[in-house]
Design a protein around this motif. Structure first.
Motif, mmCIF file in Angstrom:
data_model
loop_
_atom_site.group_PDB
_atom_site.id
_atom_site.type_symbol
_atom_site.label_atom_id
_atom_site.label_comp_id
_atom_site.label_asym_id
_atom_site.label_seq_id
_atom_site.Cartn_x
_atom_site.Cartn_y
_atom_site.Cartn_z
ATOM 1 N N ALA A 13 0.737 -1.296 0.082
ATOM 2 C CA ALA A 13 0.062 -0.121 -0.075
ATOM 3 C C ALA A 13 0.794 1.209 -0.054
ATOM 4 O O ALA A 13 1.905 1.256 0.066
ATOM 5 C CB ALA A 13 -0.868 0.139 1.272
ATOM 6 N N HIS A 14 0.192 2.384 -0.128
ATOM 7 C CA HIS A 14 0.972 3.647 0.004
ATOM 8 C C HIS A 14 1.353 3.836 1.363
ATOM 9 O O HIS A 14 0.560 3.211 2.455
ATOM 10 C CB HIS A 14 -0.042 4.914 -0.393
ATOM 11 C CG HIS A 14 0.284 6.146 -0.292
ATOM 12 N ND1 HIS A 14 0.876 6.661 -1.618
ATOM 13 C CD2 HIS A 14 0.233 7.247 0.755
ATOM 14 C CE1 HIS A 14 1.340 7.961 -1.184
ATOM 15 N NE2 HIS A 14 0.921 8.221 0.078
ATOM 16 N N ILE A 15 2.122 4.670 1.641
ATOM 17 C CA ILE A 15 2.653 5.101 3.072
ATOM 18 C C ILE A 15 1.384 5.447 4.033
ATOM 19 O O ILE A 15 0.531 6.001 3.666
ATOM 20 C CB ILE A 15 3.389 6.329 3.062
ATOM 21 C CG1 ILE A 15 4.648 6.357 2.069
ATOM 22 C CG2 ILE A 15 4.015 6.666 4.513
ATOM 23 C CD1 ILE A 15 4.931 7.374 1.508
ATOM 24 N N ASP A 16 1.167 4.990 5.245
ATOM 25 C CA ASP A 16 0.364 5.240 6.228
ATOM 26 C C ASP A 16 -1.317 4.840 5.800
ATOM 27 O O ASP A 16 -2.062 5.511 6.114
ATOM 28 C CB ASP A 16 0.371 6.655 6.565
ATOM 29 C CG ASP A 16 1.293 7.235 7.169
ATOM 30 O OD1 ASP A 16 1.736 6.468 8.007
ATOM 31 O OD2 ASP A 16 1.433 8.554 7.441
ATOM 32 N N SER A 17 -1.225 3.720 5.109
ATOM 33 C CA SER A 17 -2.538 3.356 4.891
ATOM 34 C C SER A 17 -2.856 2.082 5.880
ATOM 35 O O SER A 17 -4.102 1.639 5.873
ATOM 36 C CB SER A 17 -2.594 2.342 3.586
ATOM 37 O OG SER A 17 -2.090 3.418 2.304
ATOM 38 N N LEU A 105 -5.902 0.211 1.217
ATOM 39 C CA LEU A 105 -6.075 1.736 0.740
ATOM 40 C C LEU A 105 -6.812 2.421 2.121
ATOM 41 O O LEU A 105 -7.659 1.697 2.825
ATOM 42 C CB LEU A 105 -7.305 1.685 -0.243
ATOM 43 C CG LEU A 105 -6.692 0.918 -1.789
ATOM 44 C CD1 LEU A 105 -7.852 0.104 -2.230
ATOM 45 C CD2 LEU A 105 -5.918 1.847 -2.584
ATOM 46 N N ASP A 106 -6.391 3.634 2.128
ATOM 47 C CA ASP A 106 -7.181 4.618 3.170
ATOM 48 C C ASP A 106 -8.444 4.851 2.647
ATOM 49 O O ASP A 106 -8.591 5.580 1.443
ATOM 50 C CB ASP A 106 -6.107 5.852 3.202
ATOM 51 C CG ASP A 106 -6.566 6.754 4.150
ATOM 52 O OD1 ASP A 106 -7.639 7.037 4.100
ATOM 53 O OD2 ASP A 106 -5.649 6.966 5.132
ATOM 54 N N SER A 107 -9.564 5.117 3.364
ATOM 55 C CA SER A 107 -10.760 5.330 3.011
ATOM 56 C C SER A 107 -11.122 6.527 2.648
ATOM 57 O O SER A 107 -12.294 7.048 1.967
ATOM 58 C CB SER A 107 -11.871 4.573 4.035
ATOM 59 O OG SER A 107 -11.651 5.579 5.067
ATOM 60 N N CYS A 136 -12.117 3.082 7.839
ATOM 61 C CA CYS A 136 -13.623 3.341 7.529
ATOM 62 C C CYS A 136 -14.162 4.161 8.897
ATOM 63 O O CYS A 136 -15.191 4.686 8.630
ATOM 64 C CB CYS A 136 -14.311 2.067 7.233
ATOM 65 S SG CYS A 136 -14.279 1.225 5.673
ATOM 66 N N ASP A 137 -13.297 4.078 9.965
ATOM 67 C CA ASP A 137 -13.881 4.935 11.098
ATOM 68 C C ASP A 137 -13.250 6.337 11.059
ATOM 69 O O ASP A 137 -13.431 7.088 12.009
ATOM 70 C CB ASP A 137 -13.011 4.208 12.366
ATOM 71 C CG ASP A 137 -11.545 3.912 12.384
ATOM 72 O OD1 ASP A 137 -10.985 3.725 11.246
ATOM 73 O OD2 ASP A 137 -10.803 4.359 13.327
ATOM 74 N N TYR A 144 -17.071 3.666 -1.019
ATOM 75 C CA TYR A 144 -17.350 3.852 -2.565
ATOM 76 C C TYR A 144 -16.580 4.606 -3.491
ATOM 77 O O TYR A 144 -16.507 4.323 -4.700
ATOM 78 C CB TYR A 144 -19.064 4.123 -2.399
ATOM 79 C CG TYR A 144 -19.763 3.398 -1.571
ATOM 80 C CD1 TYR A 144 -19.724 2.024 -1.782
ATOM 81 C CD2 TYR A 144 -20.616 4.207 -0.512
ATOM 82 C CE1 TYR A 144 -20.772 1.207 -0.752
ATOM 83 C CE2 TYR A 144 -21.452 3.225 0.144
ATOM 84 C CZ TYR A 144 -21.263 1.982 0.097
ATOM 85 O OH TYR A 144 -22.499 1.166 0.810
ATOM 86 N N ASN A 145 -16.129 5.635 -2.992
ATOM 87 C CA ASN A 145 -15.290 6.502 -3.751
ATOM 88 C C ASN A 145 -13.923 5.688 -4.230
ATOM 89 O O ASN A 145 -13.488 5.768 -5.259
ATOM 90 C CB ASN A 145 -15.102 7.872 -2.746
ATOM 91 C CG ASN A 145 -14.425 8.627 -3.837
ATOM 92 O OD1 ASN A 145 -14.330 8.754 -5.065
ATOM 93 N ND2 ASN A 145 -13.529 9.682 -3.431
ATOM 94 N N VAL A 146 -13.605 4.918 -3.139
ATOM 95 C CA VAL A 146 -12.176 4.278 -3.350
ATOM 96 C C VAL A 146 -12.454 3.127 -4.346
ATOM 97 O O VAL A 146 -11.574 2.961 -5.318
ATOM 98 C CB VAL A 146 -11.784 3.540 -1.839
ATOM 99 C CG1 VAL A 146 -10.360 2.972 -1.956
ATOM 100 C CG2 VAL A 146 -11.633 4.726 -0.937
ATOM 101 N N LYS A 147 -13.651 2.649 -4.244
ATOM 102 C CA LYS A 147 -14.018 1.425 -5.339
ATOM 103 C C LYS A 147 -13.757 2.049 -6.723
ATOM 104 O O LYS A 147 -13.278 1.443 -7.577
ATOM 105 C CB LYS A 147 -15.279 0.965 -4.971
ATOM 106 C CG LYS A 147 -15.636 -0.325 -5.937
ATOM 107 C CD LYS A 147 -17.105 -0.162 -6.121
ATOM 108 C CE LYS A 147 -17.469 -0.481 -7.628
ATOM 109 N NZ LYS A 147 -18.120 0.144 -8.285
ATOM 110 N N ASP A 148 -14.507 3.194 -6.702
ATOM 111 C CA ASP A 148 -14.431 3.945 -8.156
ATOM 112 C C ASP A 148 -13.213 4.333 -8.417
ATOM 113 O O ASP A 148 -12.697 4.222 -9.739
ATOM 114 C CB ASP A 148 -15.385 5.273 -7.874
ATOM 115 C CG ASP A 148 -16.881 4.918 -7.795
ATOM 116 O OD1 ASP A 148 -16.979 3.803 -8.247
ATOM 117 O OD2 ASP A 148 -17.585 5.538 -7.532
#
Length: 695
Positions: A13-17, A105-107, A136-137, A144-148
């Motif tokens: 993942a990206h840093i800090d995910s 991924l970071d939400s 997600c908290d 949903y945005n991340v999925k897109d």
């Protein structure tokens, strides 16, 4: 061990995910550790997988760490990889030997610059992946945005397998769209999984999302397609088979969600790993037969076949060199004799161990498909070990070139010895870390992928090797090239009694515009004016001349040389005479071919609150940056630019101070570009002044 059940997975993942936090939860739920520690925890212990002292202090992962766990009868080898682009080799070498991966991924931030790099690496090695939308908290969470974004930015066929029950501080669980049940994670550390009916306010949404999921899955299973089209209920097992088939074919990316920090959704992700990611049997691996013109051989997960294993990571442990090995065929046993196909040296397997971060567990045997470690074997990263009856080699991993260098100087004699030991070990462990002694200045130069990369190694020299060193200014890896075409006709002649030296070379040089190549040699000699045996000498001479340019002393790239005429002497011509003639010819034409200087251009991504967007633009403009894109997403802003590496030193400090510490940046090498004329003149002057001071 049942190797059909084995999973070799990486967490990328990206840093800090939240990669390391997720791994910590996985270890806990698989009963590998008995208490959860946080990456930047107050208890001073730090995450289990960040075993290096530096990692715990900085709260980042530097070296990939391996561990072995079991989840519901499924053995899983997990490698936690770094997110920083400076440690990209750690990700490359891990992906080379893994069968599947979890892309975290970071939400809120979604697909970030490093997620794109990691995804590119996953595609390079054909690794199937699941996506886990973490955090997600967090305020502003939008899975949903991340999925897109996975679909738009990474071109992945992303499909929701779950929807969240509440977001931000109200995030309490997830709805499973396959089973159509709601799951809540209760009790201390989320160990109690409570299954309930879907809350009425989410039922309609869950049905819609399940419909979309089944439409997508219909492509991977004919039975599912028929049942779905006829409006009949699709059995759970058929849905699972379709998800697995799509994932293994790299045509589907199932999306799961939760919050590792708040212990939500991790166990369901583990179920998905065992259900949908491949076992070693599902992956095709090949080796090259060195005894048969490097013919491709398919390797089989079979303990009875001759052993083939790849050393993908080295570490210097307290008992000598520790070599991480992936077994692709056959077995590894104590006392077994193997051969290193690169050096052709035989060796015996001594201690065989299974790794858990920095703890070890002795084992007697490792089977096909497993990842284990060996002690005390002399080898390099990327070597293939095989049974003496065969001579196979696995293809190595992709290794990027370093873009930044520093001079290091030991403070005293003891430090000099320790520094030499440290450099020897680091270059062996990390193929992107290089070191050499500059002949002219007699300084030791270290090269790497970025400031952080070199900073970490210097810190490790001080801590692990007690080598006190002073460092010079960071240097950029410039290159020289030509912009025009120029002819050469050079005669090398030397008479000094006895046999002399003679060779004439004629032809022309021109810019080479070929992707991935820096030099091309074309031989158009006719009629034997240069005998065939001296053609390679000319080639060698031209390549030697390219090692150091005359503008600022950096290597020359992107040149095509064509030779079409020449002359030789029956007595005085020799290999060395034609090498020197080629060097002379190159220098003669180089001055006429409008040489210029190239500098590394980095792809830089800045992310921070929208209120600081103006500051971020300003900082990039001051650094000769070309802004290629910007994105505003509510209170969050992202700016992408192309900036010369020479302008990026110390950037993190400036960025922090001008955004109240709220923005972060990442950068990776993009391409080489021409330097502007003012900087060209400045670099030339500096080089000439240095030469004068040496004379």
């Amino acid at each position: 061990m049942d190797y059909n059940k084995l999973r070799n997975i990486g967490i990328s993942a990206h840093i800090d995910s939240g990669k390391t936090t997720l791994t910590e939860r996985i270890l806990f739920y698989c009963n590998k550790i008995h208490a959860i520690h946080e990456v930047k925890g107050k208890d001073g212990v730090g995450a289990t997988m960040d075993s290096m002292e530096l990692e715990r202090e900085r709260g980042i992962t530097i070296a990939s760490a391996a561990t072995h766990v079991e989840w519901k009868d499924f053995p899983i080898n997990i490698i936690d990889t770094p997110g920083h682009v400076d440690f990209t080799i750690e990700v490359e070498r891990s992906l080379r030997v893994l069968d599947g991966a979890i892309l975290v991924l970071d939400s809120v931030a979604g697909v970030q610059s490093q997620s794109i790099t990691v995804d590119r690496q996953l595609k390079r090695y054909g690794v199937p992946r699941l996506a886990f939308v973490n955090k997600c908290d967090k305020t502003g969470a939008n899975p949903y945005n991340v999925k897109d974004q996975l679909r738009l930015k990474l071109d992945l066929n992303s499909v929701l397998m779950q929807i969240p029950i509440g977001l931000e501080d109200k995030h309490i669980g997830v709805v499973d769209l396959v089973l159509m049940k709601a799951y809540y994670f209760e009790g201390k550390d989320g160990t109690e999984i409570i299954e309930k009916e879907i809350p009425s306010d989410l039922l309609e949404e869950a049905k819609n999302k399940r419909e979309i999921m089944l439409d997508t899955l219909a492509d991977f299973n004919d039975e599912l397609m028929e049942l779905h089209m006829e409006g009949e209920e699709v059995p759970i097992e058929i849905i699972y088979n379709a998800i697995r088939a799509g994932t293994l074919a790299l045509k589907l990316c199932p999306v799961f969600m939760g919050s590792a920090y708040k212990n939500k959704g991790v166990q369901l992700l583990l179920d998905a790993v065992t259900r949908f990611l491949p076992s070693p049997h599902d992956i095709k691996n090949t080796a090259l037969d060195l005894n048969n013109n490097e013919k491709e051989i398919d390797l089989k997960i079979d303990n009875d076949l001759p052993t083939v294993a790849l050393a993908f990571k080295l570490e210097d442990g307290q008992y000598g060199q520790l070599t991480y090995v992936r077994i692709y065929q056959g077995t590894l046993k104590k006392g077994q004799e193997l051969i290193n196909s690169r050096t052709s040296k035989k060796f015996k397997v001594g201690r065989l161990i299974r790794m858990h971060a920095n703890n070890t567990e002795d084992i007697e045997f490792g089977g096909s498909g497993d990842i284990v470690a060996l002690f005390g074997i002399e080898c390099a990263s990327g070597d293939t070990f095989c049974d003496p009856s065969i001579n196979y080699s696995m293809t190595s991993m992709f290794i990027p070139d370093p873009v930044i260098s520093l001079s290091v100087k030991p403070k005293d004699k003891k430090s000099a010895d320790n520094m030499a030991k440290a450099l020897g070990r680091f270059t062996k462990e990390d193929p992107t870390f290089k070191t050499y002694v500059d002949i002219e200045s007699n300084e030791t130069i270290i090269q790497g992928m970025g400031e952080l990369h070199l900073e970490v190694y210097i810190e490790r020299m001080k801590r692990e090797f007690k080598a006190e060193v002073e460092t010079g200014m960071p240097q950029v890896a410039y290159r020289e090239t030509i912009t025009g075409k120029a002819e050469f006709n050079y005669t090398h002649k030397k008479q000094s009694g006895g046999a002399g030296q003679f060779g004439r070379v004629a032809g022309f040089m021109e810019p080479l515009n070929k992707e991935g190549e820096t030099y091309e040699f074309v031989n158009l000699i006719k009629g034997g004016v240069i005998p065939t045996e001296y053609i390679p000498s000319c080639d060698k001479g031209f390549q030697k001349a390219m090692e150091k340019g005359t503008l600022i002393g950096f290597p020359i790239v992107d040149i095509k040389i064509t030779i079409n005429d020449g002359q030789y002497h029956i007595v005085d011509s020799s290999d060395i005479a034609f090498q020197l003639a080629a060097i002379g010819a190159f220098r003669e034409a180089y001055e006429k071919a409008k040489p210029t200087i190239l500098e590394p251009i980095m792809k830089v991504t800045l992310e921070g609150p929208t209120e600081f967007q103006g500051n971020m633009f300003g900082l990039l403009n001051q650094r000769r940056g070309i802004i290629t894109g910007s994105l505003e997403d509510g209170s969050f802003s992202k700016v992408e630019a192309e900036v010369p590496l020479s302008e990026m030193f110390g950037f993190s400090t400036v960025l922090r101070s001008s955004t109240q510490g709220k923005a972060e940046f990442s950068m990776e090498f993009l391409k080489y570009g021409k330097v502007p004329s003012a900087i060209f003149d400045e670099l030339r002057k500096k080089f000439n002044d240095q030469n004068k001071s040496k004379q």
